[in-house]
Design an enzyme around this catalytic site. Structure first.
Site, PDB file in Angstrom:
ATOM      1  N   HIS A   1       1.241  -1.265  -0.267  1.00 11.73           N
ATOM      2  CA  HIS A   1       0.106  -0.411   0.387  1.00 11.73           C
ATOM      3  C   HIS A   1       0.520   1.379   0.513  1.00 11.73           C
ATOM      4  O   HIS A   1       2.200   1.026   0.264  1.00 11.73           O
ATOM      5  CB  HIS A   1      -0.915   0.042   1.001  1.00 11.73           C
ATOM      6  CG  HIS A   1      -1.955  -0.614   0.731  1.00 11.73           C
ATOM      7  ND1 HIS A   1      -3.020  -0.068   0.402  1.00 11.73           N
ATOM      8  CD2 HIS A   1      -2.295  -2.039   1.681  1.00 11.73           C
ATOM      9  CE1 HIS A   1      -4.122  -1.178   0.256  1.00 11.73           C
ATOM     10  NE2 HIS A   1      -4.005  -2.643   1.226  1.00 11.73           N
TER      11      HIS A   1
ATOM     12  N   CYS B   1      -0.301   2.052  -5.120  1.00 13.71           N
ATOM     13  CA  CYS B   1      -1.128   2.692  -6.588  1.00 13.71           C
ATOM     14  C   CYS B   1      -0.794   3.926  -6.473  1.00 13.71           C
ATOM     15  O   CYS B   1       0.654   4.280  -5.710  1.00 13.71           O
ATOM     16  CB  CYS B   1      -2.679   3.158  -5.725  1.00 13.71           C
ATOM     17  SG  CYS B   1      -2.891   1.293  -5.510  1.00 13.71           S
TER      18      CYS B   1
ATOM     19  N   ARG C   1      -0.818   1.781 -11.497  1.00 11.92           N
ATOM     20  CA  ARG C   1      -0.032   1.345 -10.429  1.00 11.92           C
ATOM     21  C   ARG C   1       1.606   1.809 -10.933  1.00 11.92           C
ATOM     22  O   ARG C   1       1.667   1.839 -11.842  1.00 11.92           O
ATOM     23  CB  ARG C   1       0.789   0.068 -10.785  1.00 11.92           C
ATOM     24  CG  ARG C   1      -0.946  -0.833 -10.562  1.00 11.92           C
ATOM     25  CD  ARG C   1      -0.963  -1.138  -9.057  1.00 11.92           C
ATOM     26  NE  ARG C   1      -2.201  -1.834  -8.798  1.00 11.92           N
ATOM     27  CZ  ARG C   1      -3.636  -1.467  -8.799  1.00 11.92           C
ATOM     28  NH1 ARG C   1      -3.765  -0.071  -8.544  1.00 11.92           N
ATOM     29  NH2 ARG C   1      -4.484  -2.226  -8.483  1.00 11.92           N
TER      30      ARG C   1
END
Length: 224
Positions: free
Chosen positions: A123, A201, A210
């Protein structure tokens, strides 16, 4: 009391109730956003620390792999540029549970130090945000992958902001990623390489694209 005199009163009450409902709804939304941005990160960082500690204890007991409630793990990641105390566990698979406790290792990709592509996801915001600082990484920065016996040192060959692709671009996890865009960022197209790929991300609050960084193995050393 006449109907005429009650009507304005009822109207004001309806407006008051509607206002209260809107305020409560706003507070709920703000609470959810605060939880996503800060609450999940606090919880996930604790999970990362707990998982890292369990891995190190398992290594001390002679075990190579440890099973946690978030998945099995056998490696830790250090990125010196991000911080001296940066140490994040690698969980097998890329489920929400795995990514909520560290890096997720893409199924079917190479393991630490192996020929092929050791492909990881993490993340950028929320849930511990292990790749929050990926845009700050530059070619040559070290990614250290610790296992019980060996530490594999990779050097990035592309920077954190050098390549952004749609989330459907699965080629980045191939054993030898080959960019379909002519002249696009990719590892050297030589077979037999030992590569690492970091994916996260590119946008902070939605997940259409991405951000990708590639690296290659440059050395091995005993894990201390």
């Amino acid at each position: 009391m006449s109907t005429e005199s009650q009507t304005p009163h009822r109207g004001r009450r309806s407006v008051f109730v509607a206002g209260i409902v809107m305020v409560v709804a706003g507070l709920v939304v703000l609470g959810y956003v605060a939880w996503e941005l800060y609450g999940t990160t606090i919880v996930s960082k604790q999970r990362q620390q707990d998982a890292a500690s369990r891995i190190e204890r398992a290594w001390g007991s002679g075990e190579t792999t440890v099973t946690t409630e978030f998945g099995s793990a056998e490696a830790l990641i250090e990125i010196p540029r991000i911080g001296e105390d940066y140490r994040v566990p690698v969980l097998e698979g890329t489920s929400d549970r795995a990514l909520g406790a560290g890096f997720g290792h893409f199924d079917g990709t190479a393991g630490p130090g192996e020929v092929g592509n050791f492909a990881l996801a993490g993340h950028r915001v929320t849930h511990g945000e292990p790749l929050h600082d990926l845009p700050e990484l530059r070619p040559g920065d070290e990614i250290r992958v610790l296992t019980r016996e060996k530490t594999y040192v990779y050097a990035l060959t592309s920077g954190g902001e050098d390549l952004i692709v749609p989330f459907t671009s699965i080629w980045v996890t191939d054993p030898l990623p080959d960019n379909p865009v002519r002249g696009g960022v990719e590892p050297d197209q030589k077979k037999g390489q030992r590569l690492i790929t970091l994916t996260t991300c590119s946008e902070l609050f939605h997940t259409d694209n991405r951000m990708i960084a590639f690296g290659k193995l440059v050395s091995e050393e005993p894990t201390r």
